[in-house]
Scaffold this motif. Structure first.
Motif, short mmCIF file in Angstrom:
data_model
loop_
_atom_site.label_atom_id
_atom_site.label_comp_id
_atom_site.label_asym_id
_atom_site.label_seq_id
_atom_site.Cartn_x
_atom_site.Cartn_y
_atom_site.Cartn_z
N SER B 385 1.17 -0.90 -0.29
CA SER B 385 -0.41 0.21 -0.16
C SER B 385 0.90 1.18 -0.18
CB SER B 385 -0.75 0.28 0.80
OG SER B 385 -2.10 -1.23 0.69
N ARG B 386 1.88 0.71 0.88
CA ARG B 386 2.91 2.33 0.73
C ARG B 386 3.30 2.44 -0.40
NH1 ARG B 386 3.36 0.86 6.59
NH2 ARG B 386 4.53 -1.18 6.24
N ARG B 387 3.65 1.40 -1.39
CA ARG B 387 5.00 1.64 -2.61
C ARG B 387 3.64 1.77 -3.14
NH1 ARG B 387 7.54 -3.57 -3.24
NH2 ARG B 387 8.76 -2.54 -5.55
N ILE B 388 2.27 1.58 -3.25
CA ILE B 388 2.16 1.63 -4.24
C ILE B 388 1.27 3.68 -4.57
CG2 ILE B 388 -0.89 1.60 -5.09
CD1 ILE B 388 -0.60 -1.13 -4.71
N PHE B 389 1.02 4.35 -2.71
CA PHE B 389 0.70 5.44 -2.39
C PHE B 389 2.17 6.41 -3.60
CE2 PHE B 389 2.16 9.33 1.10
CZ PHE B 389 0.39 9.56 0.18
N ALA B 390 3.05 5.47 -2.98
CA ALA B 390 4.46 6.69 -3.88
C ALA B 390 3.80 6.65 -5.00
CB ALA B 390 5.31 6.12 -3.12
N GLU B 391 3.82 5.47 -5.55
CA GLU B 391 4.30 5.46 -7.09
C GLU B 391 3.05 6.16 -7.91
OE1 GLU B 391 5.69 3.73 -9.39
OE2 GLU B 391 7.31 2.48 -8.49
N ALA B 392 1.99 6.14 -7.29
CA ALA B 392 0.22 7.06 -8.04
C ALA B 392 0.80 8.58 -7.77
CB ALA B 392 -0.80 6.94 -6.87
N ALA B 393 1.37 8.98 -6.39
CA ALA B 393 1.77 10.14 -6.64
C ALA B 393 2.58 10.47 -7.38
CB ALA B 393 2.18 10.10 -4.65
#
Lengths: 461, 461
Positions: B385-393
């Motif tokens: 989740s944390r990595r998807i959050f950053a990738e999306a940003a």
């Protein structure tokens, strides 16, 4: 003069806002475009709002010399408006990165103004919340102990004390509306007091509690000293205070907590209070977990050190911009503006003192003047105050009224017979620097108003 | 696309503000002129402010689909700005006649939205102060009794309870993040509860506590029911709620007090909360004397019924203008905007449900979606989740994260091994009506972000 050129409302400053909005948009120009917005009916509603807002006293004008209402500086108004285009939330860095940093910088400058290099502090919606946080922290540190404030302290302390479940006791005032240190000591001898609220600029008369005496009592009795400087917090910057008042300001940094309302004398629109604690360790009382915010950064989120959760980053942006233009330094432009307010108050007081029709209880300690028309009885003087208030308003001069205890008028000779415990007197809060140049005109209108009310000469009591 | 034409920032709306300022000035045109103002350095500071404000997520843009941040409607922003030219203070009619009346009208419309023809209510700086006033009134009516709220209620209730000296007990939630009525009854059987806080739209997941069940328990156990509808207060206006949710909204008017934050879903800039009491008699708890205000009129001054003292009339003006353009009626334009937010949430949920990579704990009850990437372990899902959050940003799509207890994911199959008590999951608050049209694009970016993080296929747990 066309309405368009009417300066205090300064519609031309919108050009600066337009330029700043262009600059703001540049920072987000790489986002994909969004379809056209706009809604014609919006303009009609705004015109309707403008028409309704005519039903207000002209707070922005120097002839408004009544209540504690000061127009925000244009830079504050425009910076606030600009920030609303982003609408940041200073609860968390996730909701307002830039404005949180600006808040830390602006609040840090306020702390340095009172001589603190380290502190814990933040902005609040207003003075009530700021004072509530200070009293709450006091309660946590001195559970079960009472809070005391002078009889002229703001009514919010007694009410907040009750909200927080703290015993409250009012302390009598001296003849100038300041806390009577002797009376405080008598209370300290008989009961456990956890917090003494020193008012630095009372709402009614701008009186400053004798901080040096209170600090001495703190040495001997041990209590937290909270300075409610919501009104007077900035006056330490000016020259020309009475020596006794100056001594108090010079020791303001020895208080344990301080409240200053930038929306009073700090040129801010409403919605900007500030609470400061000398000991950053009190931050522990605010601790909480938030499962949905505080993700974007390990830096301090302001929500971690304040009771309010969502709150406007725009207030911080406006304060930051204002302090950028007007740094909080002695001898600076901001200090000189405050000095002009005080000069206006002294000038008005001088004229009142020299006029047989009026009696003043004491000279203004900051920039608030109170006075009463002489009469045989207190009730008659009060009635005259109300009539002068109305007469002045009909001449576009807007004053205020205040209910003050008769003790404050002891020796003023305002009347011979005290047939009521309070006197309704006239009050003028001269917060605008322009008041200094307008005192002549204000006096002329006051003179005419008093003349209309007091045609029959009254013998001196 | 030039920055000037970038619609969400809508700098052209300044023309409407200019016209309204002209109209405002007309109402004060008979005052004597004041000397020229203006200060060139102001423009430089504003440009600096604009540059600093680039350091923000683009909250105004549909690709910001993260935290609970909704751009104010232009009419609110402009009316707020316009009112700052007067800077009225809604503490007293003396400080803001027009804006006090506008507040009474706007708050009255909010009360009617929930079916109240009579009420006591006012605006506050935000939800914390609004909830504090509601809990404080409850405490005065049920001294010594506890306050309870669900585990998913906002953390402010527990903290405010402590500030007010009220015992607090959290009530477990059901599998959809709503207060478990059975668990509440077990608490009611064993201790004296004075106040039950029903959350109408939790912060994390937008869940709505089962109001009908709670009202039934109130019949049997007797307590005050406070509805914290700070987030969800307006959703009763829309069509297409789940039948169970609709039943709750239809009975919202039976609560004893309600908090709704116009600065959340009511199109207002920050600094606008609202507390409403069904019984106007609770006004007696606010009673106080103010020796310096309340002089200009015998009508109700809002300061007489609120804990806050000075507060911005501009917030009331903005709300009034917004409700003028968007009345709070079912089937109206405002209701349809809220409906589009919910439609966006349902559309995103549908795509997530159909995608093997993700697990959803439950469908959105309002317009907030939470989901988690499947993984072997909870810790691994959280990390994803944390990595998807950053990738999306990094792709300009801004989501949020939330810490949710594993119970909410029971049966979702998100992971096979619960090696931690909470799951860090993804969260999207789809507050903007435009989100509905942008779901396709949001999905594409989310898909790419997940693809980048989850290249290695994970077997379903």
């Amino acid at each position: 003069m066309s309405a368009r050129n009417y300066d205090p409302l300064d519609p031309d400053s919108l050009r600066a806002l337009g330029a700043a909005l262009d600059r703001l948009a540049l920072g987000f120009a790489d986002l994909p475009p969004v379809g056209a917005g706009g809604d014609g009916s919006l303009e009609g509603v705004l015109i309707e709002v403008a028409a309704r807002l005519h039903d207000n006293y002209p707070y922005f004008h120097p002839l408004y010399a009544g209540q504690m209402l000061k127009p925000p500086h244009p830079v504050a108004r425009l910076a606030y408006a600009l920030a609303m285009w982003i609408n940041p939330n200073n609860h968390a860095l996730d909701g307002g990165r830039a404005s949180s940093r600006m808040e830390k910088e602006a609040v840090g400058e306020m702390a340095r103004m009172i001589g603190w290099e380290s502190h814990l502090g933040h902005l609040c919606g207003g003075g009530t919340m700021a004072n509530l946080e200070a009293l709450w922290v006091s309660r946590e540190l001195c559970p079960g102990a009472a809070v005391v404030a002078s009889r002229q302290a703001h009514y919010t302390h007694q009410r907040i004390g009750a909200v927080l479940g703290m015993d409250f006791e009012p302390v009598p005032c001296d003849g100038r509306g300041r806390m009577d240190a002797g009376a405080l000591e008598r209370i300290l001898r008989k009961r456990r007091v956890g917090t003494v609220v020193a008012t630095i600029g009372t709402t009614a008369t701008g009186s400053v509690d004798p901080l040096a005496d209170l600090l001495e009592l703190r040495e001997r009795y041990g209590f937290r000293l909270h300075a409610d400087a919501a009104y007077g917090g900035y006056f330490g910057l000016i020259e020309g205070l009475d020596p006794e008042t100056r001594r108090g300001y010079d020791r303001l940094g020895e208080a344990d907590s301080i409240v200053i309302d930038p929306h009073k004398h700090g040129l801010q629109p409403y919605g900007c209070g500030c609470v400061l604690f000398r000991d950053p360790e009190v931050g522990r009382f605010y601790q909480h977990d938030s499962p949905y915010t505080y993700f974007s950064s390990g830096d301090l989120h302001l929500g971690e050190i304040s009771l309010e959760c969502s709150r406007p980053g725009a207030a911080a942006v406006a304060l930051w911009a204002t302090q950028r233009l007007f740094p909080l330094v002695r001898g600076g432009a901001f200090a000189r503006m405050l000095g002009r307010s005080r000069a206006a108050a002294l000038a008005l007081h001088q004229r009142l003192e020299a006029d047989e029709r009026f009696a003043c209880p004491f000279p203004p300690e900051l920039d608030i003047v109170v006075w009463a028309p002489r009469a045989r009885r207190a009730s008659e003087s009060s009635e005259r105050s109300r009539r002068i208030f109305a007469e002045a308003a009909s001449r576009q001069l807007h004053l205020a009224l205040a209910e003050l205890p008769v003790e404050l008028f002891d020796g003023s000779g305002v009347c011979g017979e005290w047939d009521r415990a309070n006197l309704t007197c006239l009050r003028s809060v001269l917060m605008k620097p322009e008041h200094e140049e307008w005192i002549e005109r204000i006096w002329t209108l006051l003179d005419q108003s008093a003349e209309a009310v007091m045609r029959e000469p009254t013998p001196r009591a």
